[in-house]
Write a protein that holds these residues in place. Sequence first.
Motif, PDB file in Angstrom:
ATOM      1  N   TRP A   1     -17.693 -12.141 -19.111  1.00 50.89           N
ATOM      2  CA  TRP A   1     -17.424 -13.494 -18.630  1.00 50.89           C
ATOM      3  C   TRP A   1     -18.151 -13.810 -17.327  1.00 50.89           C
ATOM      4  O   TRP A   1     -17.831 -14.778 -16.654  1.00 50.89           O
ATOM      5  N   ASP A   2     -19.130 -13.008 -16.966  1.00 47.33           N
ATOM      6  CA  ASP A   2     -19.835 -13.248 -15.700  1.00 47.33           C
ATOM      7  C   ASP A   2     -20.415 -14.654 -15.623  1.00 47.33           C
ATOM      8  O   ASP A   2     -20.352 -15.314 -14.577  1.00 47.33           O
ATOM      9  N   ALA A   3     -20.992 -15.130 -16.714  1.00 45.73           N
ATOM     10  CA  ALA A   3     -21.641 -16.444 -16.700  1.00 45.73           C
ATOM     11  C   ALA A   3     -20.639 -17.583 -16.576  1.00 45.73           C
ATOM     12  O   ALA A   3     -21.011 -18.695 -16.170  1.00 45.73           O
ATOM     13  N   ARG A   4     -19.381 -17.338 -16.894  1.00 45.47           N
ATOM     14  CA  ARG A   4     -18.360 -18.387 -16.849  1.00 45.47           C
ATOM     15  C   ARG A   4     -17.531 -18.333 -15.572  1.00 45.47           C
ATOM     16  O   ARG A   4     -16.685 -19.198 -15.349  1.00 45.47           O
ATOM     17  N   ALA A   5     -17.723 -17.297 -14.773  1.00 47.25           N
ATOM     18  CA  ALA A   5     -16.930 -17.155 -13.545  1.00 47.25           C
ATOM     19  C   ALA A   5     -17.430 -18.096 -12.466  1.00 47.25           C
ATOM     20  O   ALA A   5     -18.637 -18.323 -12.321  1.00 47.25           O
TER      21      ALA A   5
ATOM     22  N   THR B   1     -10.044 -11.633 -23.091  1.00 46.86           N
ATOM     23  CA  THR B   1     -10.773 -12.887 -23.287  1.00 46.86           C
ATOM     24  C   THR B   1      -9.830 -14.007 -23.719  1.00 46.86           C
ATOM     25  O   THR B   1     -10.028 -15.161 -23.331  1.00 46.86           O
TER      26      THR B   1
ATOM     27  N   ARG C   1     -18.486 -14.265  -8.911  1.00 46.13           N
ATOM     28  CA  ARG C   1     -18.556 -12.903  -9.451  1.00 46.13           C
ATOM     29  C   ARG C   1     -18.921 -11.957  -8.306  1.00 46.13           C
ATOM     30  O   ARG C   1     -19.961 -12.115  -7.662  1.00 46.13           O
TER      31      ARG C   1
ATOM     32  N   GLU D   1      -9.355 -17.610 -21.843  1.00 48.08           N
ATOM     33  CA  GLU D   1      -9.495 -18.880 -22.548  1.00 48.08           C
ATOM     34  C   GLU D   1      -8.404 -19.858 -22.133  1.00 48.08           C
ATOM     35  O   GLU D   1      -8.626 -21.063 -22.097  1.00 48.08           O
TER      36      GLU D   1
ATOM     37  N   ARG E   1      -9.747 -21.273 -18.989  1.00 49.78           N
ATOM     38  CA  ARG E   1     -10.902 -22.136 -19.239  1.00 49.78           C
ATOM     39  C   ARG E   1     -10.479 -23.495 -19.765  1.00 49.78           C
ATOM     40  O   ARG E   1     -11.015 -24.531 -19.352  1.00 49.78           O
ATOM     41  N   ARG E   2      -9.492 -23.514 -20.661  1.00 49.34           N
ATOM     42  CA  ARG E   2      -9.035 -24.793 -21.220  1.00 49.34           C
ATOM     43  C   ARG E   2      -8.384 -25.672 -20.156  1.00 49.34           C
ATOM     44  O   ARG E   2      -8.389 -26.892 -20.267  1.00 49.34           O
TER      45      ARG E   2
END
Length: 270
Positions: free
Chosen positions: A243-247, A220, A250, A224, A227-228
Motif C-alpha cells: 500500500w505504499d503508493a496509497r499512503a 488490506t 510512508r 479498504e 480508503r472508502r
Amino acid sequence: MLDAAISLLRGRRIAVVTGAGISTDSGIPDYRGEGAPPRTPMVFDTFRSSEDARRRYWAGSHLGWRRFTSVHPNDGHRALALMEEAGLITGIATQNVDDLHERAGSRRVTHVHGQMHTVSCLQCGTAFDRERIAADIEALNPWIVVPEQVRLQPDGDVEIDASQDFHVPPCPVCGGILKPDVVFFGELVPTDVFAAARDIVAEGDAVLVAGSSLVVNSGTRLLEVARRKAVPIVIINRGPTRWDARAAVRVEGGTSELLTELADALVAPF
C-alpha cells in the motif's frame, strides 16, 4: 518523513494496524522481511484431516510456545500503549498472535489472526488456557525439552523433525482435536473478530500501519475501510508494502525507534 507523519497525525484520532515487524525487536522474526526464515505454514484442512500433520505441528508448536512466552514487549509496543493511555488512538488491530501489545499496557486490542495463549477443541468448541494443554503435552511426552537454540517462527511454531513418538493430547472434555486459537492458512478470520478490527479502523481520523507488509488479505481489507472514508494512511515499516503508493506518508525504518519518536512528539507531558 517522520516529521510529515507527525504533522499529519497530530490532533487526529488514530487507528493502528500492526504486523509481525513490530515484534522483531522482541526476538520474534518477521514473515517476509529481510532475513526471514523459510516457512512451510500449516494448512487448516491438512491439520484437521491428518494425524501425522497434527503430531508434527504440535511438537513444533509446543517447543515454540515455551520460547514464545519468554519474549518481552519492546519500545514500539510501549509507545503505542502510551498513545492509547493519552487518548490518541482508537485501538490496535494486530495481525500478530503474540500478546505483547497487552503486556505493554494496551487495552483495546483485536487479534485478527488469533492468539497463541488459548486452545480450542474443533469438536465441542471448549476453550482452554494454553498452559493447561502444555502441561498435558509434557505429561504425555516427558522426554520433550526446549532446546537452547531454537529457530522461532512468527506464529510461535518451530521447524523441527518431530519424533513419531510424540503424543498429542485429546480434548479433556470430549476427546476431540485440539487446535491453538490462531488462524491457519485456508481458514477464515471469524466474522466477529474482523468486525471488531473494522470498528477500530472506522473510528479513526487516520490510520497508522506499523510493521506490516500488507500482503495478507485481512490487512488490506482493513485499509479498504479507511480508503472508502478517505482517511489518510501512514505506514511505518522496514521494507516495501503493497500500500505504499496509497499512503499519505510512508516512513522507512524500524518500529521501535520510529514509534517512540512519534509518541514523544504526539503525547503531551503528563
